[in-house]
Design an enzyme around this catalytic site. Structure first.
Site, PDB file in Angstrom:
ATOM      1  N   SER A  31       0.837  -1.199   0.000  1.00 19.69           N
ATOM      2  CA  SER A  31       0.000   0.000   0.000  1.00 19.69           C
ATOM      3  C   SER A  31       0.870   1.245   0.000  1.00 19.69           C
ATOM      4  O   SER A  31       1.600   1.521   0.950  1.00 19.69           O
ATOM      5  CB  SER A  31      -0.904   0.011   1.236  1.00 19.69           C
ATOM      6  OG  SER A  31      -1.539   1.269   1.308  1.00 19.69           O
TER       7      SER A  31
ATOM      8  N   HIS B 249      -1.103  -1.096  -4.355  1.00 22.79           N
ATOM      9  CA  HIS B 249      -2.393  -0.795  -3.725  1.00 22.79           C
ATOM     10  C   HIS B 249      -2.453   0.718  -3.486  1.00 22.79           C
ATOM     11  O   HIS B 249      -1.576   1.298  -2.845  1.00 22.79           O
ATOM     12  CB  HIS B 249      -2.539  -1.559  -2.414  1.00 22.79           C
ATOM     13  CG  HIS B 249      -3.871  -1.395  -1.764  1.00 22.79           C
ATOM     14  ND1 HIS B 249      -5.000  -2.075  -2.183  1.00 22.79           N
ATOM     15  CD2 HIS B 249      -4.273  -0.611  -0.734  1.00 22.79           C
ATOM     16  CE1 HIS B 249      -6.021  -1.727  -1.427  1.00 22.79           C
ATOM     17  NE2 HIS B 249      -5.614  -0.821  -0.541  1.00 22.79           N
TER      18      HIS B 249
ATOM     19  N   ASP C 136      -4.667   3.817  -2.060  1.00 21.02           N
ATOM     20  CA  ASP C 136      -5.774   4.163  -1.160  1.00 21.02           C
ATOM     21  C   ASP C 136      -6.241   5.591  -1.387  1.00 21.02           C
ATOM     22  O   ASP C 136      -5.510   6.537  -1.098  1.00 21.02           O
ATOM     23  CB  ASP C 136      -5.306   4.040   0.297  1.00 21.02           C
ATOM     24  CG  ASP C 136      -5.137   2.593   0.716  1.00 21.02           C
ATOM     25  OD1 ASP C 136      -6.104   1.820   0.559  1.00 21.02           O
ATOM     26  OD2 ASP C 136      -4.045   2.239   1.195  1.00 21.02           O
TER      27      ASP C 136
ATOM     28  N   MET D 222      -8.812   8.420  -0.252  1.00 18.37           N
ATOM     29  CA  MET D 222      -9.704   8.790   0.872  1.00 18.37           C
ATOM     30  C   MET D 222     -10.182  10.218   0.689  1.00 18.37           C
ATOM     31  O   MET D 222      -9.378  11.100   0.368  1.00 18.37           O
ATOM     32  CB  MET D 222      -8.934   8.701   2.192  1.00 18.37           C
ATOM     33  CG  MET D 222      -8.294   7.352   2.450  1.00 18.37           C
ATOM     34  SD  MET D 222      -7.388   7.386   4.007  1.00 18.37           S
ATOM     35  CE  MET D 222      -6.658   5.746   3.993  1.00 18.37           C
TER      36      MET D 222
ATOM     37  N   HIS E 271      -8.244   1.388  -4.390  1.00 16.28           N
ATOM     38  CA  HIS E 271      -9.227   1.180  -3.316  1.00 16.28           C
ATOM     39  C   HIS E 271      -9.874   2.536  -3.022  1.00 16.28           C
ATOM     40  O   HIS E 271      -9.229   3.411  -2.447  1.00 16.28           O
ATOM     41  CB  HIS E 271      -8.475   0.609  -2.103  1.00 16.28           C
ATOM     42  CG  HIS E 271      -9.291   0.480  -0.858  1.00 16.28           C
ATOM     43  ND1 HIS E 271      -8.719   0.259   0.386  1.00 16.28           N
ATOM     44  CD2 HIS E 271     -10.628   0.526  -0.648  1.00 16.28           C
ATOM     45  CE1 HIS E 271      -9.668   0.186   1.301  1.00 16.28           C
ATOM     46  NE2 HIS E 271     -10.831   0.358   0.701  1.00 16.28           N
TER      47      HIS E 271
ATOM     48  N   MET F 162     -12.048   4.835  -1.048  1.00 13.35           N
ATOM     49  CA  MET F 162     -12.760   5.101   0.210  1.00 13.35           C
ATOM     50  C   MET F 162     -13.403   6.473   0.074  1.00 13.35           C
ATOM     51  O   MET F 162     -13.050   7.433   0.756  1.00 13.35           O
ATOM     52  CB  MET F 162     -11.764   5.048   1.384  1.00 13.35           C
ATOM     53  CG  MET F 162     -11.351   3.625   1.726  1.00 13.35           C
ATOM     54  SD  MET F 162      -9.835   3.563   2.701  1.00 13.35           S
ATOM     55  CE  MET F 162      -8.631   3.597   1.382  1.00 13.35           C
TER      56      MET F 162
ATOM     57  N   MET G 139     -12.027  -5.573   4.731  1.00 14.17           N
ATOM     58  CA  MET G 139     -11.210  -4.713   5.584  1.00 14.17           C
ATOM     59  C   MET G 139     -10.979  -5.435   6.912  1.00 14.17           C
ATOM     60  O   MET G 139     -11.927  -5.901   7.549  1.00 14.17           O
ATOM     61  CB  MET G 139     -11.899  -3.377   5.856  1.00 14.17           C
ATOM     62  CG  MET G 139     -12.040  -2.458   4.658  1.00 14.17           C
ATOM     63  SD  MET G 139     -10.514  -2.108   3.772  1.00 14.17           S
ATOM     64  CE  MET G 139      -9.491  -1.350   5.049  1.00 14.17           C
TER      65      MET G 139
ATOM     66  N   PHE H  41      -6.866   4.808   7.955  1.00 11.57           N
ATOM     67  CA  PHE H  41      -5.484   5.018   8.384  1.00 11.57           C
ATOM     68  C   PHE H  41      -4.664   3.742   8.213  1.00 11.57           C
ATOM     69  O   PHE H  41      -5.189   2.643   8.373  1.00 11.57           O
ATOM     70  CB  PHE H  41      -5.439   5.419   9.870  1.00 11.57           C
ATOM     71  CG  PHE H  41      -6.247   6.659  10.154  1.00 11.57           C
ATOM     72  CD1 PHE H  41      -5.687   7.918   9.996  1.00 11.57           C
ATOM     73  CD2 PHE H  41      -7.588   6.550  10.528  1.00 11.57           C
ATOM     74  CE1 PHE H  41      -6.447   9.065  10.224  1.00 11.57           C
ATOM     75  CE2 PHE H  41      -8.357   7.686  10.758  1.00 11.57           C
ATOM     76  CZ  PHE H  41      -7.781   8.952  10.606  1.00 11.57           C
ATOM     77  N   GLY H  42      -3.378   3.931   7.925  1.00  9.36           N
ATOM     78  CA  GLY H  42      -2.450   2.806   7.946  1.00  9.36           C
ATOM     79  C   GLY H  42      -2.020   2.534   9.380  1.00  9.36           C
ATOM     80  O   GLY H  42      -2.296   3.323  10.292  1.00  9.36           O
ATOM     81  N   GLY H  43      -1.347   1.414   9.579  1.00  9.59           N
ATOM     82  CA  GLY H  43      -0.720   1.128  10.864  1.00  9.59           C
ATOM     83  C   GLY H  43      -1.660   0.762  12.003  1.00  9.59           C
ATOM     84  O   GLY H  43      -1.278   0.835  13.165  1.00  9.59           O
TER      85      GLY H  43
ATOM     86  N   ASP I 181      -7.152  -6.286   3.678  1.00 11.70           N
ATOM     87  CA  ASP I 181      -6.479  -4.991   3.822  1.00 11.70           C
ATOM     88  C   ASP I 181      -6.541  -4.497   5.267  1.00 11.70           C
ATOM     89  O   ASP I 181      -7.626  -4.301   5.807  1.00 11.70           O
ATOM     90  CB  ASP I 181      -7.190  -3.989   2.878  1.00 11.70           C
ATOM     91  CG  ASP I 181      -6.494  -2.644   2.799  1.00 11.70           C
ATOM     92  OD1 ASP I 181      -5.410  -2.482   3.383  1.00 11.70           O
ATOM     93  OD2 ASP I 181      -7.060  -1.762   2.123  1.00 11.70           O
ATOM     94  N   GLY I 182      -5.358  -4.298   5.856  1.00 14.79           N
ATOM     95  CA  GLY I 182      -5.268  -3.682   7.178  1.00 14.79           C
ATOM     96  C   GLY I 182      -4.579  -4.570   8.193  1.00 14.79           C
ATOM     97  O   GLY I 182      -5.027  -5.688   8.456  1.00 14.79           O
TER      98      GLY I 182
ATOM     99  N   GLY J  13       0.850  -2.240   4.120  1.00 11.96           N
ATOM    100  CA  GLY J  13       1.394  -0.892   4.060  1.00 11.96           C
ATOM    101  C   GLY J  13       2.576  -0.725   4.976  1.00 11.96           C
ATOM    102  O   GLY J  13       3.737  -0.894   4.575  1.00 11.96           O
ATOM    103  N   SER J  14       2.301  -0.431   6.249  1.00 13.24           N
ATOM    104  CA  SER J  14       3.387  -0.141   7.183  1.00 13.24           C
ATOM    105  C   SER J  14       4.343  -1.323   7.357  1.00 13.24           C
ATOM    106  O   SER J  14       5.550  -1.120   7.506  1.00 13.24           O
ATOM    107  CB  SER J  14       2.820   0.303   8.533  1.00 13.24           C
ATOM    108  OG  SER J  14       1.819  -0.577   8.955  1.00 13.24           O
TER     109      SER J  14
HETATM  110  C1  DX5 Z   1      -6.626   1.634   5.354  1.00 11.16           C
HETATM  111  C2  DX5 Z   1      -6.107   1.378   3.969  1.00 11.16           C
HETATM  112  C3  DX5 Z   1      -5.032   0.378   3.936  1.00 11.16           C
HETATM  113  C4  DX5 Z   1      -3.763   0.783   4.634  1.00 11.16           C
HETATM  114  C5  DX5 Z   1      -3.124  -0.465   5.172  1.00 11.16           C
HETATM  115  O1  DX5 Z   1      -7.755   2.399   5.306  1.00 11.16           O
HETATM  116  O2  DX5 Z   1      -7.145   0.916   3.141  1.00 11.16           O
HETATM  117  O3  DX5 Z   1      -4.735  -0.027   2.602  1.00 11.16           O
HETATM  118  O4  DX5 Z   1      -2.862   1.464   3.803  1.00 11.16           O
HETATM  119  O5  DX5 Z   1      -2.069  -0.117   5.995  1.00 11.16           O
HETATM  120  P1  DX5 Z   1      -1.437  -1.151   7.024  1.00 11.16           P
HETATM  121  O6  DX5 Z   1      -0.956  -2.323   6.226  1.00 11.16           O
HETATM  122  O7  DX5 Z   1      -0.328  -0.350   7.641  1.00 11.16           O
HETATM  123  O8  DX5 Z   1      -2.508  -1.547   8.013  1.00 11.16           O
HETATM  124 ZN    ZN Z   2      -6.598  -0.026   1.153  1.00  9.04          ZN
END
Ligand code: DX5
Ligand code: ZN
Length: 219
Positions: free
Chosen positions: A9, A34, A36, A38, A67, A69, A138, A144-146, A176-177, A198-199
């Site tokens: 991501s 990927h 994101d 938002m 993706h 959102m 999800m 948010f990531g992380g 995802d997540g 992602g993270s």
């Molecule tokens: C969250 C995003 C994810 C996010 C995942 O709303 O849709 O794609 O980047 O990040 P991690 O892998 O750090 O949870």
């Molecule tokens: Zn995503």
């Protein structure tokens, strides 16, 4: 051995060094980027929009898994296709006419997917599963990531796997997540096909080795 799809991501990339991070993914075992998007309305955060995706697409050598959102994504589907989207996933919770939206994505020649929030039941897929090329579950609340992985996702994946197999479909299950080596392994065991990370990837000392480890999960 099962082919696991890995989608780093870009939300967790260093935006001041985006080209460097895109090249890192190009030269890794990852399958998709990927992306994101938002809007600050459907989720309580704003990420990035068209110019950034266009810039990523100029350097990306792998498909863009976009993706959305955002509320009423129908307004922008054509534009996302134009700037390089290969897969477009839309939230069930953000679409009034989800069947129409899926058909629109397909008519653009993109892979069409529905995303379900952690609090949304699989039962909403009952009528539309045959129209989904992909279902993205999800495993955190989007925005948010992380964030911490929600453990009940494993069972949701198992039940979705069962729904897909019992109908003889080949819908891709993407998660995802909060994906890391441990949660990723359990997700693949539960029947997932594609993992977004992602993270876990971008904060790792060696992101390419981290991607390779996910890609080569053995079950
Ligand atoms: C969250 C995003 C994810 C996010 C995942 O709303 O849709 O794609 O980047 O990040 P991690 O892998 O750090 O949870
Ligand atoms: Zn995503």
């Amino acid at each position: 051995m099962k082919n696991i799809i890995i989608a780093p991501s870009v939300l967790a990339a260093d935006f001041a060094n985006l080209q460097r991070d895109v090249e890192m993914v190009n030269n890794s075992q990852a399958d998709w980027f990927h992306i994101d998007v938002m809007d600050g309305a459907f989720v309580p955060n704003i990420s990035f929009g068209m110019p950034v995706i266009e810039a990523i697409n100029r350097h990306a050598k792998k498909p863009l898994d976009v993706h959305l959102m955002i509320e009423k994504p129908d307004r922008y589907l054509e534009e996302f296709k134009r700037i390089g989207a290969t897969n477009i996933t839309v939230h069930y919770e953000a679409c009034t006419h989800i069947h129409r939206t899926l058909q629109q994505i397909k008519s653009l020649g993109c892979v069409a997917g529905v995303v379900l929030n952690p609090g949304t039941s699989l039962s909403v897929l009952d009528e539309i599963l045959p129209d989904c090329d992909m279902v993205l579950l999800m495993s955190v609340n989007p925005g948010f990531g992380g964030q911490k992985f929600i453990e009940s996702t494993y069972d949701k994946v198992r039940r979705l796997r069962q729904m897909i197999d019992s109908r003889g479909l080949n819908t891709i299950i993407e998660i995802d997540g909060g994906v890391n080596q441990e949660t990723g392994t359990k997700l693949i065991e539960a029947g997932a096909d594609a993992l977004v990370a992602g993270s876990f990837v971008f904060n790792a000392p060696d992101p390419q080795a981290t991607i390779a480890n996910l890609k080569n999960i053995q079950i």
